[in-house]
Write a protein that holds these residues in place. Structure first.
Motif, mmCIF file in Angstrom:
data_model
loop_
_atom_site.group_PDB
_atom_site.id
_atom_site.type_symbol
_atom_site.label_atom_id
_atom_site.label_comp_id
_atom_site.label_asym_id
_atom_site.label_seq_id
_atom_site.Cartn_x
_atom_site.Cartn_y
_atom_site.Cartn_z
ATOM 1 N N LEU A 251 0.829 -1.224 0.000
ATOM 2 C CA LEU A 251 0.000 0.000 0.000
ATOM 3 C C LEU A 251 0.857 1.265 0.000
ATOM 4 C CD1 LEU A 251 -2.739 -1.135 2.540
ATOM 5 C CD2 LEU A 251 -2.819 -1.180 0.043
ATOM 6 N N ARG A 252 2.167 1.117 -0.257
ATOM 7 C CA ARG A 252 3.089 2.253 -0.328
ATOM 8 C C ARG A 252 3.821 2.254 -1.676
ATOM 9 N NH1 ARG A 252 3.715 5.446 4.414
ATOM 10 N NH2 ARG A 252 4.770 6.691 2.854
ATOM 11 N N LEU A 253 3.039 2.180 -2.761
ATOM 12 C CA LEU A 253 3.534 2.221 -4.129
ATOM 13 C C LEU A 253 4.761 1.329 -4.335
ATOM 14 C CD1 LEU A 253 2.798 5.990 -4.837
ATOM 15 C CD2 LEU A 253 1.480 3.996 -5.584
ATOM 16 N N ASP A 254 5.933 1.887 -4.616
ATOM 17 C CA ASP A 254 7.099 1.072 -4.979
ATOM 18 C C ASP A 254 7.579 0.151 -3.863
ATOM 19 O OD1 ASP A 254 7.098 2.073 -7.546
ATOM 20 O OD2 ASP A 254 8.678 3.546 -7.170
ATOM 21 N N ASP A 255 7.179 0.392 -2.621
ATOM 22 C CA ASP A 255 7.548 -0.525 -1.544
ATOM 23 C C ASP A 255 6.882 -1.879 -1.749
ATOM 24 O OD1 ASP A 255 9.038 -1.049 0.800
ATOM 25 O OD2 ASP A 255 7.231 -0.838 2.026
ATOM 26 N N GLY A 256 5.894 -1.950 -2.603
ATOM 27 C CA GLY A 256 5.185 -3.191 -2.905
ATOM 28 C C GLY A 256 5.787 -3.980 -4.050
ATOM 29 N N VAL A 257 7.001 -3.642 -4.488
ATOM 30 C CA VAL A 257 7.601 -4.340 -5.630
ATOM 31 C C VAL A 257 7.754 -5.832 -5.364
ATOM 32 C CG1 VAL A 257 10.040 -3.888 -5.048
ATOM 33 C CG2 VAL A 257 9.361 -4.229 -7.433
ATOM 34 N N GLY A 258 8.092 -6.216 -4.154
ATOM 35 C CA GLY A 258 8.210 -7.640 -3.833
ATOM 36 C C GLY A 258 6.892 -8.376 -4.041
ATOM 37 N N TRP A 259 5.814 -7.761 -3.604
ATOM 38 C CA TRP A 259 4.480 -8.339 -3.786
ATOM 39 C C TRP A 259 4.129 -8.448 -5.269
ATOM 40 C CZ3 TRP A 259 0.458 -9.330 -0.008
ATOM 41 C CH2 TRP A 259 0.906 -9.264 1.309
ATOM 42 N N ALA A 260 4.445 -7.406 -6.033
ATOM 43 C CA ALA A 260 4.120 -7.391 -7.467
ATOM 44 C C ALA A 260 4.867 -8.501 -8.206
ATOM 45 C CB ALA A 260 4.459 -6.025 -8.063
ATOM 46 N N VAL A 261 6.137 -8.699 -7.875
ATOM 47 C CA VAL A 261 6.921 -9.753 -8.513
ATOM 48 C C VAL A 261 6.343 -11.122 -8.151
ATOM 49 C CG1 VAL A 261 9.185 -10.882 -8.555
ATOM 50 C CG2 VAL A 261 9.025 -8.387 -8.729
ATOM 51 N N ILE A 262 6.001 -11.323 -6.896
ATOM 52 C CA ILE A 262 5.423 -12.607 -6.467
ATOM 53 C C ILE A 262 4.108 -12.867 -7.183
ATOM 54 C CG2 ILE A 262 4.390 -13.858 -4.512
ATOM 55 C CD1 ILE A 262 7.522 -13.760 -4.564
ATOM 56 N N GLU A 263 3.262 -11.857 -7.274
ATOM 57 C CA GLU A 263 1.974 -12.024 -7.957
ATOM 58 C C GLU A 263 2.183 -12.456 -9.403
ATOM 59 O OE1 GLU A 263 -1.325 -8.898 -9.305
ATOM 60 O OE2 GLU A 263 -1.186 -9.110 -7.122
ATOM 61 N N ALA A 264 3.129 -11.838 -10.089
ATOM 62 C CA ALA A 264 3.410 -12.200 -11.485
ATOM 63 C C ALA A 264 4.000 -13.605 -11.587
ATOM 64 C CB ALA A 264 4.351 -11.174 -12.107
ATOM 65 N N LEU A 265 4.887 -13.963 -10.665
ATOM 66 C CA LEU A 265 5.496 -15.298 -10.691
ATOM 67 C C LEU A 265 4.468 -16.388 -10.421
ATOM 68 C CD1 LEU A 265 8.863 -14.641 -8.819
ATOM 69 C CD2 LEU A 265 8.583 -15.243 -11.241
ATOM 70 N N GLN A 266 3.500 -16.111 -9.577
ATOM 71 C CA GLN A 266 2.476 -17.109 -9.262
ATOM 72 C C GLN A 266 1.654 -17.470 -10.494
ATOM 73 O OE1 GLN A 266 0.704 -15.141 -5.857
ATOM 74 N NE2 GLN A 266 1.705 -16.563 -4.444
ATOM 75 N N GLN A 267 1.538 -16.540 -11.426
ATOM 76 C CA GLN A 267 0.807 -16.810 -12.667
ATOM 77 C C GLN A 267 1.507 -17.888 -13.493
ATOM 78 O OE1 GLN A 267 -2.200 -15.354 -13.136
ATOM 79 N NE2 GLN A 267 -1.853 -14.351 -11.175
ATOM 80 N N ALA A 268 2.832 -17.984 -13.386
ATOM 81 C CA ALA A 268 3.603 -18.971 -14.150
ATOM 82 C C ALA A 268 3.359 -20.386 -13.644
ATOM 83 C CB ALA A 268 5.093 -18.641 -14.093
ATOM 84 N N ASN A 269 3.054 -20.528 -12.359
ATOM 85 C CA ASN A 269 2.721 -21.813 -11.758
ATOM 86 C C ASN A 269 3.783 -22.884 -12.047
ATOM 87 O OD1 ASN A 269 1.065 -23.349 -10.144
ATOM 88 N ND2 ASN A 269 -0.177 -24.085 -11.843
ATOM 89 N N LEU A 270 5.054 -22.534 -11.850
ATOM 90 C CA LEU A 270 6.144 -23.484 -12.077
ATOM 91 C C LEU A 270 6.275 -24.423 -10.874
ATOM 92 C CD1 LEU A 270 8.809 -21.097 -13.634
ATOM 93 C CD2 LEU A 270 7.408 -22.793 -14.815
ATOM 94 N N PRO A 271 6.358 -25.736 -11.106
ATOM 95 C CA PRO A 271 6.406 -26.689 -9.990
ATOM 96 C C PRO A 271 7.703 -26.629 -9.177
ATOM 97 C CG PRO A 271 6.684 -27.822 -12.078
ATOM 98 C CD PRO A 271 6.360 -26.391 -12.407
#
Length: 143
Positions: A11-31
């Motif tokens: 909720l603090r813009l760029d401080d959420g970069v870790g969350w944004a990367v995780i959200e994108a990686l979860q879409q890949a669903n790599l085992p």
């Protein structure tokens, strides 16, 4: 297994970069990849780390120019960690070693933020670097 932990305040813009990367990686669903988004590094994460052969921690930074990406190997502290709820990357790795006798290869990847104001989403420069980081991690975990 590769463990990727993104942390910060989404909720603090760029401080959420870790969350944004995780959200994108979860879409890949790599085992071969386990992804966690958390507000801070806590002792409970040491169990997850003990099961991984590689750990990637992702966080925002205030040091450097906006968009700078820094990759730093994490070295565990020699002393047993103090019992606390919030840990540094080094403290978390030390706790993993102390509790589980495991020392997975661990790196901290930071992206210097441009805007840490209240709100959701990333600045353009941080989003661009985060997208590149997602592709890099996906490639690493796919092979």
């Amino acid at each position: 297994m590769k463990l990727i932990i993104g942390y910060g305040n989404s909720l603090r813009l760029d401080d959420g970069v870790g969350w944004a990367v995780i959200e994108a990686l979860q879409q890949a669903n790599l085992p071969t990849m386990t992804c966690l988004a958390v507000h801070q590094l806590t002792p409970e994460l040491s169990e997850n780390m003990s099961l991984a052969d590689m750990v990637i921690l992702i966080d925002a930074s205030v040091e450097g120019q906006s968009g700078d990406v820094k990759i730093t190997p994490v070295i565990a502290h020699a002393d047993a960690p103090a019992m606390t709820h919030h840990l540094s990357p080094q403290g978390l790795l030390a706790m993993t070693h102390w509790l589980y006798d495991m020392l997975p290869f661990t790196v901290l990847i930071t992206i210097t933020g441009a805007d840490f104001g209240v709100g959701e989403g990333l600045s353009d420069v941080v989003k661009e670097k985060a997208d590149l980081l997602v592709k890099f991690i996906q490639g690493m975990c796919a092979s």
